[in-house]
Design a protein around this motif. Structure first.
Motif, short mmCIF file in Angstrom:
data_model
loop_
_atom_site.label_atom_id
_atom_site.label_comp_id
_atom_site.label_asym_id
_atom_site.label_seq_id
_atom_site.Cartn_x
_atom_site.Cartn_y
_atom_site.Cartn_z
N LYS A 48 47.50 57.70 128.16
CA LYS A 48 46.81 58.28 129.49
C LYS A 48 47.61 57.44 130.71
CE LYS A 48 43.13 54.82 129.79
NZ LYS A 48 41.74 54.55 129.92
N VAL A 49 47.66 58.06 131.87
CA VAL A 49 48.64 57.63 132.95
C VAL A 49 47.46 57.33 133.97
CG1 VAL A 49 50.04 58.44 134.63
CG2 VAL A 49 50.48 58.97 132.31
N THR A 50 47.46 56.15 134.65
CA THR A 50 46.31 56.08 135.83
C THR A 50 47.14 55.72 136.93
OG1 THR A 50 46.20 53.83 135.16
CG2 THR A 50 44.46 55.49 133.98
N LYS A 51 46.40 55.49 138.14
CA LYS A 51 47.10 55.20 139.42
C LYS A 51 46.35 53.89 139.78
CE LYS A 51 49.30 57.80 143.00
NZ LYS A 51 49.30 59.16 143.75
N GLY A 52 46.94 53.18 140.41
CA GLY A 52 46.49 51.99 140.99
C GLY A 52 47.61 50.97 141.75
#
Length: 258
Positions: A48-52
């Motif tokens: 999965k790819v998340t943003k932070g």
């Protein structure tokens, strides 16, 4: 006649020479120790790819990839009389260019590699180590009855038991749905929808004396023998919000077509 200081210097010089020769022979003896029986396999379970934010004070958000995996490895041939500890890691290789820039640059074929998980496996304690010899010739005093009762009342936690069993067979790894220790990112701040991503297993043998030995394909010398586990190429998914929007648009198109 020689003075006491001259004699002490001669003895110390002879001792350092003998120690250097013995250390050199120990380092060279590893060349005759086979490591062909090393096996390792890694399998991707979830990506999965998340943003932070890269740090607390940053106002810019970047994309990060997280990968769960299964690992089966038998690294026992890497342990010998000169092995102090073994550093094992799982790393991800992916194209350095983001999908948006890959369409413009045609000659870009460089790859990046980032470690997502690592561990240190110490070598089993030798029978001639300092602690083993001290316990043999100077055993510890037996505990009193009161302290023995207290210690027996406390049960050994399961983690300690697991570590004790792991010490008996060092180098055996059986991990299922393992969480990554580190999430990977890129300088561009974009990681979603990248293709040709692979996971591989690597190791570094840290001896008591001598050179560091690396896994095949790591690019460093000298290298050990044995199979390096690697997955097939896969693609990183889109961001969670964008992926839901794409699925909703596909559902709308299917409903309108009906």
């Amino acid at each position: 006649m020689h003075s006491t200081l001259n004699r002490a210097q001669a003895v110390f010089g002879f001792f350092t020479t003998v120690a250097l020769v013995v250390a050199g022979l120990a380092a060279l003896s590893v060349l005759f120790y086979p490591t062909d029986g090393v096996t390792s396999q890694v399998k991707v379970r979830d990506v999965k790819v998340t943003k932070g934010r890269p740090h607390y004070y940053s106002t810019r958000k970047e994309e990060y990839a997280q990968m769960r995996f299964d690992l089966d490895a038998d690294l026992t041939p890497l342990f010998n009389w000169n092995t102090k500890q073994l550093f094992v890691y799982v790393y991800a290789s992916y194209p350095s260019d983001s999908p948006s820039s890959s369409s413009t640059s045609t000659n870009s074929s460089s790859n990046s590699a980032s470690i997502i998980w690592d561990t240190i496996i110490p070598a089993p304690e030798s029978a001639y180590s300092f602690d083993a010899l001290r316990e043999r010739f100077f055993p510890s005093k037996p505990q009193s009855k009161s302290s023995g009762r207290k210690s027996s009342a406390k049960k050994t936690p399961p983690k300690v038991k697991a570590k004790a069993t792991a010490k008996s067979a060092p180098g055996i790894l059986r991990l299922r749905d393992q969480k990554p220790k580190y999430q990977i990112g890129d300088v561009s701040g974009r990681m979603a929808e990248r293709s040709n991503v692979t996971l591989s297993v690597g190791w570094n043998v840290q001896p008591w004396v001598g050179a560091l030995w690396w896994a095949p394909g790591s690019g460093s010398l000298p290298r050990t023998h044995g199979g390096v586990g690697s997955t097939g190429s896969f693609a990183l998914p889109a961001l969670k919000g964008k992926q839901q929007q794409a699925q909703a648009q596909q559902g709308r198109k299917g409903a309108s077509a009906v």
